[in-house]
Design an enzyme around this catalytic site. Structure first.
Site, PDB file in Angstrom:
ATOM      1  N   TYR A  94     -29.190  83.070 -53.342  1.00  0.00           N
ATOM      2  CA  TYR A  94     -29.160  82.201 -52.547  1.00  0.00           C
ATOM      3  C   TYR A  94     -28.331  80.825 -53.035  1.00  0.00           C
ATOM      4  CZ  TYR A  94     -32.959  84.356 -50.088  1.00  0.00           C
ATOM      5  OH  TYR A  94     -34.337  85.258 -49.773  1.00  0.00           O
ATOM      6  N   ARG A  97     -25.844  81.249 -50.386  1.00  0.00           N
ATOM      7  CA  ARG A  97     -26.271  80.485 -49.005  1.00  0.00           C
ATOM      8  C   ARG A  97     -26.296  79.873 -48.205  1.00  0.00           C
ATOM      9  NH1 ARG A  97     -30.562  84.826 -46.018  1.00  0.00           N
ATOM     10  NH2 ARG A  97     -29.333  83.911 -44.203  1.00  0.00           N
ATOM     11  N   GLN A 132     -36.504  81.774 -37.031  1.00  0.00           N
ATOM     12  CA  GLN A 132     -36.968  82.552 -38.143  1.00  0.00           C
ATOM     13  C   GLN A 132     -35.455  81.694 -38.953  1.00  0.00           C
ATOM     14  OE1 GLN A 132     -36.820  85.831 -35.043  1.00  0.00           O
ATOM     15  NE2 GLN A 132     -37.916  87.015 -36.924  1.00  0.00           N
ATOM     16  N   HIS A 150     -39.487  80.987 -41.800  1.00  0.00           N
ATOM     17  CA  HIS A 150     -39.289  81.915 -42.351  1.00  0.00           C
ATOM     18  C   HIS A 150     -38.938  80.593 -44.189  1.00  0.00           C
ATOM     19  CE1 HIS A 150     -38.729  85.697 -40.550  1.00  0.00           C
ATOM     20  NE2 HIS A 150     -40.099  85.485 -40.687  1.00  0.00           N
ATOM     21  N   THR A 218     -32.873  87.073 -31.319  1.00  0.00           N
ATOM     22  CA  THR A 218     -34.036  87.956 -31.988  1.00  0.00           C
ATOM     23  C   THR A 218     -33.753  89.370 -31.567  1.00  0.00           C
ATOM     24  OG1 THR A 218     -35.652  88.017 -30.620  1.00  0.00           O
ATOM     25  CG2 THR A 218     -35.604  85.850 -32.234  1.00  0.00           C
ATOM     26  N   LEU A 244     -27.801  88.187 -27.230  1.00  0.00           N
ATOM     27  CA  LEU A 244     -26.464  88.681 -27.752  1.00  0.00           C
ATOM     28  C   LEU A 244     -26.027  90.141 -26.481  1.00  0.00           C
ATOM     29  CD1 LEU A 244     -23.307  88.997 -26.988  1.00  0.00           C
ATOM     30  CD2 LEU A 244     -24.226  89.760 -30.257  1.00  0.00           C
ATOM     31  N   GLU A 245     -27.512  91.280 -27.084  1.00  0.00           N
ATOM     32  CA  GLU A 245     -27.908  92.501 -26.605  1.00  0.00           C
ATOM     33  C   GLU A 245     -29.121  92.349 -26.387  1.00  0.00           C
ATOM     34  OE1 GLU A 245     -27.354  94.448 -31.047  1.00  0.00           O
ATOM     35  OE2 GLU A 245     -25.685  94.742 -29.240  1.00  0.00           O
ATOM     36  N   ALA A 261     -25.246  82.969 -27.252  1.00  0.00           N
ATOM     37  CA  ALA A 261     -25.585  81.959 -27.415  1.00  0.00           C
ATOM     38  C   ALA A 261     -25.639  80.996 -26.523  1.00  0.00           C
ATOM     39  CB  ALA A 261     -26.869  82.273 -28.617  1.00  0.00           C
TER      40      ALA A 261
END
EC number: 2.3.1.286
Length: 285
Positions: A94, A97, A132, A150, A218, A244-245, A261
């Site tokens: 983390y 990140r 999320q 989250h 999502t 996107l899909e 997006a």
């Protein structure tokens, strides 16, 4: 005679003050009434965002096709058991990140800004953004009414008291809280697999009142978020997928738009503004 004049003067002053107060109250009443009528004509909107909205901003999704996160098993870096087995590894994961998120190149894209504009127009009573994502790109774009179900990467938590603190640097196993009599080691303010997401009562309450539910970026494979569309439909909300899909739950959505997006979200928000401003328009069209 002097007492009588003084009495009349006080009486005039009292009447003047009373008149001003009445005028102020009347103006305030009509202002609030107008505001309420305006808000009553606005739809209640709940938006759910996932990793897809931040991908164009340079935020990695981390999960590869073989199920690994940056070459780590999910069980090792995103579960309470993994943290207890090797807290140093989890902190390092983390920390990397957190550093990436704070790079100057990581900025909100048009999708983030479009949602901030939508919130500003609708007002916080008619809008809830549930994400999320653990990044802060919605905040940087100007969104205010956000629920990070989250957790947040730039915060840490005391596991003993539950208190949450801002944290922008690296976190180590030697960093302890200052809120408890017997300090506990701080952990990332992240909801790991097997833990209860944040704010579920508020989310379900908003879904029960929603006129419109929009899911953006999502995958539809992580619950309970993947079930929000079903909850929204049960109470009559119009449901829209911007992705996107197609997601794994795309069949639950009544309206679908696919593409990057930054393009589909911005276009849909502009369309929504046109529909809201047209009293004869139907949001489901």
């Amino acid at each position: 005679m002097m007492k009588l004049k003084l009495r009349h003067r006080r009486l005039r002053k009292f009447r003047k003050i009373k008149s001003l107060r009445r005028q102020h109250s009347r103006c305030r009443y009509f202002h609030l009434t107008h505001k309420t009528e305006h808000e009553m004509n606005l739809p209640k909107v709940v938006v759910l965002t996932g990793a897809g909205i931040s991908a164009e901003s340079g935020i990695k999704t981390f999960r590869s096709e073989d199920g690994l996160w940056e070459e780590h098993r999910v069980e090792d870096v995103a579960t309470p058991e993994g943290y207890h087995r090797n807290p140093k590894l989890v902190q390092q994961f983390y920390n990397e990140r957190r550093r990436q998120l704070q790079q100057p190149s990581i900025q909100p894209n048009e999708a983030h800004y479009a949602l901030a504009k939508l919130e500003q127009y609708l007002g916080k009573d008619n809008f809830l953004l549930v994400t999320q994502n653990i990044d802060n790109l919605h905040e940087k774009a100007g969104s205010k009414h956000i629920l990070h179900m989250h957790g947040e990467l730039l915060k840490v938590r005391c596991p003993q008291s539950g208190q949450v603190f801002e944290w922008k640097g690296d976190l180590s196993t030697t960093d302890y809280c200052h809120c408890c009599q017997f300090p506990s080691p701080l952990r990332p303010h992240i909801v790991w697999f097997g833990e209860m997401p944040i704010g579920m009562d508020e989310i379900y309450h908003a879904l029960a009142q929603a006129d419109l539910f929009i899911a953006i970026g999502t995958s539809g494979n992580v619950y309970p978020a993947a079930g929000f569309v079903h909850e929204a439909r049960l109470t009559g909300a119009h449901t829209v997928e911007l992705n996107l899909e197609p997601s794994l739950v795309e069949s639950e959505f009544e309206e679908k738009h696919y593409g990057p997006a930054s393009q589909v979200v911005d276009a849909y928000v502009h369309k929504l503004f046109d529909l809201i401003n047209d009293p004869k328009a139907d949001l489901t069209q």
